[in-house]
Design a protein around this motif. Sequence first.
Motif, PDB file in Angstrom:
ATOM      1  N   CYS A 288       1.018  -1.225  -0.161  1.00  0.00           N
ATOM      2  CA  CYS A 288       0.161  -0.173  -0.246  1.00  0.00           C
ATOM      3  C   CYS A 288       0.673   1.180   0.058  1.00  0.00           C
ATOM      4  O   CYS A 288       0.687   2.218  -0.777  1.00  0.00           O
ATOM      5  CB  CYS A 288      -0.816   0.046   1.027  1.00  0.00           C
ATOM      6  SG  CYS A 288      -2.471  -1.233   0.912  1.00  0.00           S
ATOM      7  N   ALA A 289       1.815   1.157   0.805  1.00  0.00           N
ATOM      8  CA  ALA A 289       2.727   2.225   0.871  1.00  0.00           C
ATOM      9  C   ALA A 289       3.366   2.706  -0.650  1.00  0.00           C
ATOM     10  O   ALA A 289       3.749   3.912  -1.039  1.00  0.00           O
ATOM     11  CB  ALA A 289       3.806   2.258   1.955  1.00  0.00           C
ATOM     12  N   ARG A 290       4.066   1.548  -1.142  1.00  0.00           N
ATOM     13  CA  ARG A 290       4.485   1.418  -2.443  1.00  0.00           C
ATOM     14  C   ARG A 290       3.327   2.182  -3.639  1.00  0.00           C
ATOM     15  O   ARG A 290       3.721   2.988  -4.352  1.00  0.00           O
ATOM     16  CB  ARG A 290       5.250   0.182  -3.103  1.00  0.00           C
ATOM     17  CG  ARG A 290       6.248  -0.198  -2.366  1.00  0.00           C
ATOM     18  CD  ARG A 290       6.880  -1.280  -3.114  1.00  0.00           C
ATOM     19  NE  ARG A 290       6.033  -2.441  -3.058  1.00  0.00           N
ATOM     20  CZ  ARG A 290       6.044  -3.355  -2.000  1.00  0.00           C
ATOM     21  NH1 ARG A 290       6.805  -3.309  -1.128  1.00  0.00           N
ATOM     22  NH2 ARG A 290       5.397  -4.532  -2.418  1.00  0.00           N
ATOM     23  N   ALA A 291       2.263   1.632  -3.464  1.00  0.00           N
ATOM     24  CA  ALA A 291       1.408   1.885  -4.285  1.00  0.00           C
ATOM     25  C   ALA A 291       0.920   3.540  -4.021  1.00  0.00           C
ATOM     26  O   ALA A 291       0.560   4.263  -5.034  1.00  0.00           O
ATOM     27  CB  ALA A 291       0.063   1.315  -4.106  1.00  0.00           C
ATOM     28  N   ALA A 292       1.001   4.115  -2.684  1.00  0.00           N
ATOM     29  CA  ALA A 292       0.759   5.543  -2.645  1.00  0.00           C
ATOM     30  C   ALA A 292       1.844   6.345  -3.038  1.00  0.00           C
ATOM     31  O   ALA A 292       1.684   7.505  -3.701  1.00  0.00           O
ATOM     32  CB  ALA A 292       0.485   5.659  -1.127  1.00  0.00           C
ATOM     33  N   ARG A 293       2.998   5.855  -2.966  1.00  0.00           N
ATOM     34  CA  ARG A 293       4.202   6.540  -3.763  1.00  0.00           C
ATOM     35  C   ARG A 293       4.089   6.531  -5.313  1.00  0.00           C
ATOM     36  O   ARG A 293       4.363   7.848  -5.672  1.00  0.00           O
ATOM     37  CB  ARG A 293       5.232   5.860  -3.107  1.00  0.00           C
ATOM     38  CG  ARG A 293       5.975   6.090  -1.914  1.00  0.00           C
ATOM     39  CD  ARG A 293       7.350   5.788  -1.681  1.00  0.00           C
ATOM     40  NE  ARG A 293       7.609   4.329  -1.495  1.00  0.00           N
ATOM     41  CZ  ARG A 293       7.203   3.453  -0.558  1.00  0.00           C
ATOM     42  NH1 ARG A 293       7.104   4.305   0.524  1.00  0.00           N
ATOM     43  NH2 ARG A 293       7.492   2.151  -0.492  1.00  0.00           N
ATOM     44  N   SER A 294       3.684   5.448  -5.800  1.00  0.00           N
ATOM     45  CA  SER A 294       3.103   5.679  -7.433  1.00  0.00           C
ATOM     46  C   SER A 294       2.207   6.629  -7.775  1.00  0.00           C
ATOM     47  O   SER A 294       2.359   7.258  -8.636  1.00  0.00           O
ATOM     48  CB  SER A 294       3.086   4.192  -7.798  1.00  0.00           C
ATOM     49  OG  SER A 294       4.204   3.127  -7.795  1.00  0.00           O
ATOM     50  N   LEU A 295       1.325   6.620  -6.815  1.00  0.00           N
ATOM     51  CA  LEU A 295       0.278   7.560  -7.045  1.00  0.00           C
ATOM     52  C   LEU A 295       0.335   8.850  -6.792  1.00  0.00           C
ATOM     53  O   LEU A 295       0.272   9.808  -7.467  1.00  0.00           O
ATOM     54  CB  LEU A 295      -1.261   7.046  -5.993  1.00  0.00           C
ATOM     55  CG  LEU A 295      -2.314   7.802  -6.256  1.00  0.00           C
ATOM     56  CD1 LEU A 295      -2.829   8.082  -7.670  1.00  0.00           C
ATOM     57  CD2 LEU A 295      -3.415   7.616  -5.252  1.00  0.00           C
ATOM     58  N   LYS A 296       1.326   9.242  -5.919  1.00  0.00           N
ATOM     59  CA  LYS A 296       2.020  10.565  -5.725  1.00  0.00           C
ATOM     60  C   LYS A 296       2.594  11.029  -6.784  1.00  0.00           C
ATOM     61  O   LYS A 296       2.552  12.106  -7.252  1.00  0.00           O
ATOM     62  CB  LYS A 296       2.868  10.493  -4.209  1.00  0.00           C
ATOM     63  CG  LYS A 296       3.149  11.810  -3.947  1.00  0.00           C
ATOM     64  CD  LYS A 296       3.951  11.787  -2.614  1.00  0.00           C
ATOM     65  CE  LYS A 296       5.546  11.736  -2.732  1.00  0.00           C
ATOM     66  NZ  LYS A 296       6.375  12.008  -1.969  1.00  0.00           N
ATOM     67  N   ARG A 297       3.457  10.107  -7.345  1.00  0.00           N
ATOM     68  CA  ARG A 297       4.356  10.550  -8.573  1.00  0.00           C
ATOM     69  C   ARG A 297       3.074  10.848  -9.746  1.00  0.00           C
ATOM     70  O   ARG A 297       3.533  12.230 -10.390  1.00  0.00           O
ATOM     71  CB  ARG A 297       5.357   9.489  -9.002  1.00  0.00           C
ATOM     72  CG  ARG A 297       6.464   9.490  -7.949  1.00  0.00           C
ATOM     73  CD  ARG A 297       7.447   8.577  -8.675  1.00  0.00           C
ATOM     74  NE  ARG A 297       7.141   7.312  -8.657  1.00  0.00           N
ATOM     75  CZ  ARG A 297       7.083   6.230  -7.835  1.00  0.00           C
ATOM     76  NH1 ARG A 297       7.625   6.570  -6.682  1.00  0.00           N
ATOM     77  NH2 ARG A 297       6.724   4.904  -8.133  1.00  0.00           N
ATOM     78  N   LEU A 298       2.267  10.160  -9.972  1.00  0.00           N
ATOM     79  CA  LEU A 298       1.384  10.477 -11.090  1.00  0.00           C
ATOM     80  C   LEU A 298       0.277  11.749 -10.791  1.00  0.00           C
ATOM     81  O   LEU A 298       0.318  12.590 -11.593  1.00  0.00           O
ATOM     82  CB  LEU A 298       0.518   9.320 -11.072  1.00  0.00           C
ATOM     83  CG  LEU A 298       1.005   7.938 -11.852  1.00  0.00           C
ATOM     84  CD1 LEU A 298       0.129   6.905 -11.624  1.00  0.00           C
ATOM     85  CD2 LEU A 298       1.616   8.226 -13.080  1.00  0.00           C
ATOM     86  N   LEU A 299      -0.064  11.887  -9.419  1.00  0.00           N
ATOM     87  CA  LEU A 299      -0.663  12.990  -9.217  1.00  0.00           C
ATOM     88  C   LEU A 299       0.157  14.327  -9.234  1.00  0.00           C
ATOM     89  O   LEU A 299      -0.372  15.229  -9.727  1.00  0.00           O
ATOM     90  CB  LEU A 299      -1.297  12.852  -7.683  1.00  0.00           C
ATOM     91  CG  LEU A 299      -2.739  12.044  -7.751  1.00  0.00           C
ATOM     92  CD1 LEU A 299      -2.621  11.669  -6.236  1.00  0.00           C
ATOM     93  CD2 LEU A 299      -3.524  12.484  -8.476  1.00  0.00           C
ATOM     94  N   ASN A 300       1.442  14.198  -8.758  1.00  0.00           N
ATOM     95  CA  ASN A 300       2.254  15.533  -8.960  1.00  0.00           C
ATOM     96  C   ASN A 300       2.328  15.800 -10.315  1.00  0.00           C
ATOM     97  O   ASN A 300       2.448  16.886 -10.754  1.00  0.00           O
ATOM     98  CB  ASN A 300       3.861  14.895  -8.638  1.00  0.00           C
ATOM     99  CG  ASN A 300       4.669  16.277  -8.214  1.00  0.00           C
ATOM    100  OD1 ASN A 300       4.006  17.164  -7.978  1.00  0.00           O
ATOM    101  ND2 ASN A 300       5.895  15.916  -8.477  1.00  0.00           N
ATOM    102  N   GLN A 301       2.638  14.815 -11.380  1.00  0.00           N
ATOM    103  CA  GLN A 301       2.634  15.526 -12.739  1.00  0.00           C
ATOM    104  C   GLN A 301       1.294  16.163 -13.001  1.00  0.00           C
ATOM    105  O   GLN A 301       1.194  17.155 -13.973  1.00  0.00           O
ATOM    106  CB  GLN A 301       3.103  14.127 -13.810  1.00  0.00           C
ATOM    107  CG  GLN A 301       2.885  14.690 -15.064  1.00  0.00           C
ATOM    108  CD  GLN A 301       4.058  15.454 -15.671  1.00  0.00           C
ATOM    109  OE1 GLN A 301       5.141  15.337 -15.049  1.00  0.00           O
ATOM    110  NE2 GLN A 301       3.659  16.394 -16.198  1.00  0.00           N
ATOM    111  N   GLU A 302       0.138  15.155 -12.987  1.00  0.00           N
ATOM    112  CA  GLU A 302      -1.202  15.771 -13.219  1.00  0.00           C
ATOM    113  C   GLU A 302      -1.435  17.174 -12.470  1.00  0.00           C
ATOM    114  O   GLU A 302      -1.941  17.783 -13.377  1.00  0.00           O
ATOM    115  CB  GLU A 302      -2.218  14.848 -12.792  1.00  0.00           C
ATOM    116  CG  GLU A 302      -3.551  14.794 -13.319  1.00  0.00           C
ATOM    117  CD  GLU A 302      -3.438  14.533 -14.819  1.00  0.00           C
ATOM    118  OE1 GLU A 302      -4.530  15.155 -15.447  1.00  0.00           O
ATOM    119  OE2 GLU A 302      -2.819  13.593 -15.177  1.00  0.00           O
ATOM    120  N   LEU A 303      -0.816  17.322 -11.532  1.00  0.00           N
ATOM    121  CA  LEU A 303      -1.277  18.733 -10.690  1.00  0.00           C
ATOM    122  C   LEU A 303      -0.523  19.464 -11.277  1.00  0.00           C
ATOM    123  O   LEU A 303      -0.712  20.765 -11.256  1.00  0.00           O
ATOM    124  CB  LEU A 303      -0.683  18.493  -9.426  1.00  0.00           C
ATOM    125  CG  LEU A 303      -0.702  19.741  -8.197  1.00  0.00           C
ATOM    126  CD1 LEU A 303      -2.492  20.132  -8.260  1.00  0.00           C
ATOM    127  CD2 LEU A 303      -0.627  19.291  -7.056  1.00  0.00           C
TER     128      LEU A 303
END
Length: 164
Positions: free
Chosen positions: A91-106
């Motif tokens: 879950c922590a790894r998935a959250a890190r991946s999501l954070k990277r994707l959201l950072n780009q989208e943001l």
Amino acid sequence: MTLADSLRTAAPLYQDEALNEMLEHRIAAVDEEALHAAVRWDAEHRLLEQVLLTLQAHCDVLDREHSHAHRRSEHEPYFDDSACTPTTAPCARAARSLKRLLNQELRWARKDVAEAARLQQQLRSQAPRRAERYRQHPRSTPELDAASDLLHDLSESAGLRAVP
């Protein structure tokens, strides 16, 4: 009733007579093309304002999601951590991946908000030359075409986030 008569009935009355006279002279000088341009410019201004508000709201949602993913990604599981379960690390790894994707989208969303604000300012600068502007662009204007592209980007971004 003539165009000038209808404008006079809708015009406000001010306490200052000189101001009323100035308004009367301006109304008398209005032709149909100028009135059409003023109405169209006002509609475009309102549309661009709505586009800007919509893009800003999307940016705010992405910012909240990014903050949430950031908090979730900071948890580092340890073997002796009693709060850990077998799914904590994935879950922590998935959250890190999501954070990277959201950072780009943001970043993209913030760029779109800045572009919409620029388009709105560009439209405002055209106010004195409205009639000429609409003679050059009888169907659409560059600002509205660009705003349409921004809304298309938004729908793609929102669609990507909605995929389970």
